[in-house]
Design an enzyme around this catalytic site. Structure first.
Site, PDB file in Angstrom:
ATOM      1  N   GLN A  67      -4.514  -1.669   9.595  1.00  0.00           N
ATOM      2  CA  GLN A  67      -4.406  -2.988   8.968  1.00  0.00           C
ATOM      3  C   GLN A  67      -4.993  -4.058   9.893  1.00  0.00           C
ATOM      4  OE1 GLN A  67      -3.387  -3.541   5.839  1.00  0.00           O
ATOM      5  NE2 GLN A  67      -3.610  -5.746   5.987  1.00  0.00           N
TER       6      GLN A  67
ATOM      7  N   LYS B 185       0.840  -1.205   0.000  1.00  0.00           N
ATOM      8  CA  LYS B 185       0.000   0.000   0.000  1.00  0.00           C
ATOM      9  C   LYS B 185       0.875   1.255   0.000  1.00  0.00           C
ATOM     10  CE  LYS B 185      -3.728  -2.572   2.077  1.00  0.00           C
ATOM     11  NZ  LYS B 185      -4.424  -3.013   3.294  1.00  0.00           N
TER      12      LYS B 185
ATOM     13  N   ASP C 277     -11.054   2.430   3.820  1.00  0.00           N
ATOM     14  CA  ASP C 277     -11.364   0.997   3.686  1.00  0.00           C
ATOM     15  C   ASP C 277     -12.865   0.773   3.490  1.00  0.00           C
ATOM     16  OD1 ASP C 277      -9.198  -0.808   3.779  1.00  0.00           O
ATOM     17  OD2 ASP C 277      -8.897  -0.436   5.915  1.00  0.00           O
TER      18      ASP C 277
HETATM   19  N1  GUN Z   1      -6.468  -6.963   6.012  1.00  0.00           N
HETATM   20  C1  GUN Z   1      -6.696  -7.690   4.896  1.00  0.00           C
HETATM   21  N2  GUN Z   1      -7.268  -6.928   3.947  1.00  0.00           N
HETATM   22  C2  GUN Z   1      -7.411  -5.692   4.474  1.00  0.00           C
HETATM   23  C3  GUN Z   1      -7.928  -4.470   3.983  1.00  0.00           C
HETATM   24  O1  GUN Z   1      -8.404  -4.364   2.841  1.00  0.00           O
HETATM   25  N3  GUN Z   1      -7.895  -3.423   4.833  1.00  0.00           N
HETATM   26  C4  GUN Z   1      -7.402  -3.511   6.084  1.00  0.00           C
HETATM   27  N4  GUN Z   1      -7.429  -2.429   6.849  1.00  0.00           N
HETATM   28  N5  GUN Z   1      -6.908  -4.633   6.577  1.00  0.00           N
HETATM   29  C5  GUN Z   1      -6.916  -5.715   5.775  1.00  0.00           C
END
Ligand code: GUN
Length: 281
Positions: A93, A49, A116
Site C-alpha cells: 500500500q 481490499k 497493482d
Molecule cells: N494507494 C492509493 N491507491 C493505491 C493503489 O491502488 N495501490 C497501492 N498499492 N497503493 C495505493
C-alpha cells in the site's frame, strides 16, 4: 441531465464474475497486502481490499508493519512473498513512510505478482499492448465505458493528470481503444480549450471543484477519478457535480463511481495472476 454511472453496482457485478471463476480454480488464490505505518486513509483502503478478497473467495494475507520498518526488512518480506506459492498477488500500500523508497520496493515485487500493475515491466508490457495485468483505476474506467456502451473509438478523450498510477496508463488504455487522447496537467496553458473539446473527460487532479461546467462540452462523458475531502470533510471528486451533471451525457459520482471499480479490478487482476500461476488461461 446526465446518466449517473453506478460504479458500486458494476463493481458488484465484476466481483461476482471473479468469485464465480475463483470458485472453480484448483487452488484458492491469495493476495498479500502489505501496510507499513499508520496512515489512516491507507488503513481504510487496505480493509476494503481485504473485504473484497473475502467476497471473491480469495485469501488475504495481511502484513501490518510498524512505521520504523527498515528498507531491508521490507525488501526481505517482499522477497519472501515473491517465493511463496500461496501468494498470487502482492500489494504494497502506498504511500510508504518517507524513509522508504517506493520505486525500489515496487521494483522488488515479482512482475507476475504485481497486481497493482506498477512494476516497470508491467508498465512496459501495457505500453506495447501486451499487458499481463491492467492498472486498476484506468481499467475500472474502461469497464464502466464498456458497460454503458459508450464508444471510445475515434472520440476525443482528455485526461487531466499525468501520474504513473492513473493519468499515464489511462491515456494508454484510451489510446488502445482507438480514442484520440490528450493529456493535460498542471502546466497546460488554456486548459479549458482542451477540455471543452472532449467527448470523454477523465479527471485525476485531486482538487475539489476543479472541473467546472464551463470546462465541459454539452453531452460529454465525465469520469471523475479523484477522492478528495472538501472543507467539511465530505468525500468528493474533482468535478463540480451539481453543475456538470446538467451538461454531461454520463457522469460518475464520488463516492460510488470509479472508487469501487478500482477495487473490483484488483480482484480481476488477482484472478489473472492465479490463473497464470496455475497454468490456466
Ligand atoms: N494507494 C492509493 N491507491 C493505491 C493503489 O491502488 N495501490 C497501492 N498499492 N497503493 C495505493
Amino acid at each position: 441531465m446526465a446518466i449517473k454511472i453506478d460504479g458500486k453496482a458494476l463493481a458488484a457485478k465484476v466481483k461476482a464474475r471473479v468469485a464465480a471463476e475463483v470458485a472453480v480454480l484448483p487452488r484458492r488464490p491469495g493476495l498479500a497486502v502489505v501496510l507499513v505505518g499508520e496512515d489512516p486513509a491507507s488503513k481504510v483502503y487496505v480493509n476494503g481490499k481485504e473485504k473484497d478478497c473475502a467476497e471473491c473467495g480469495i485469501r488475504s494475507f495481511g502484513h501490518k508493519l510498524p512505521e520504523e520498518t527498515t528498507r531491508q526488512e521490507l525488501l526481505d518480506l517482499v522477497h519472501q512473498l515473491n517465493q511463496d506459492p500461496e501468494v498470487d498477488g502482492i500489494l504494497v500500500q502506498l504511500p510508504l513512510p518517507r524513509h522508504l523508497d517506493e520505486k525500489e520496493i515496487i521494483r522488488a515485487i515479482a512482475p507476475e505478482k504485481d497486481v497493482d500493475c506498477f512494476h516497470p515491466v508491467n508498465v512496459g508490457l501495457l505500453s506495447i499492448g501486451e499487458p499481463m495485468f491492467l492498472p486498476c483505476t484506468p481499467a475500472g474506467v474502461m469497464e464502466m465505458l464498456r458497460e454503458y456502451h459508450i464508444p471510445v473509438s475515434g472520440k476525443r478523450c482528455v485526461v487531466l493528470g499525468r501520474s504513473n498510477i492513473v493519468g499515464k496508463p489511462m491515456a494508454m488504455l484510451l489510446t488502445q481503444a482507438n480514442g484520440t487522447v490528450t493529456i493535460c496537467h498542471s502546466k497546460t496553458e488554456e486548459l479549458a480549450s482542451y477540455t471543452c473539446q472532449a467527448d470523454i473527460l477523465v479527471s485525476a487532479v485531486g482538487k475539489t471543484n476543479f472541473v467546472t461546467a464551463d470546462m465541459v462540452k454539452d453531452g460529454a462523458v465525465v469520469m471523475d477519478v479523484a477522492m478528495n475531502r472538501n472543507e467539511s470533510g465530505k468525500l468528493c471528486g474533482d468535478v463540480d457535480f451539481a453543475a456538470v451533471e446538467s451538461k454531461a451525457s454520463y457522469i460518475t459520482p464520488v463516492p460510488g463511481g470509479v472508487g469501487p471499480m478500482t477495487r473490483a479490478m484488483l480482484m480481476q487482476n488477482l484472478l489473472t495472476a492465479a490463473k497464470l500461476h496455475q497454468n490456466l488461461k
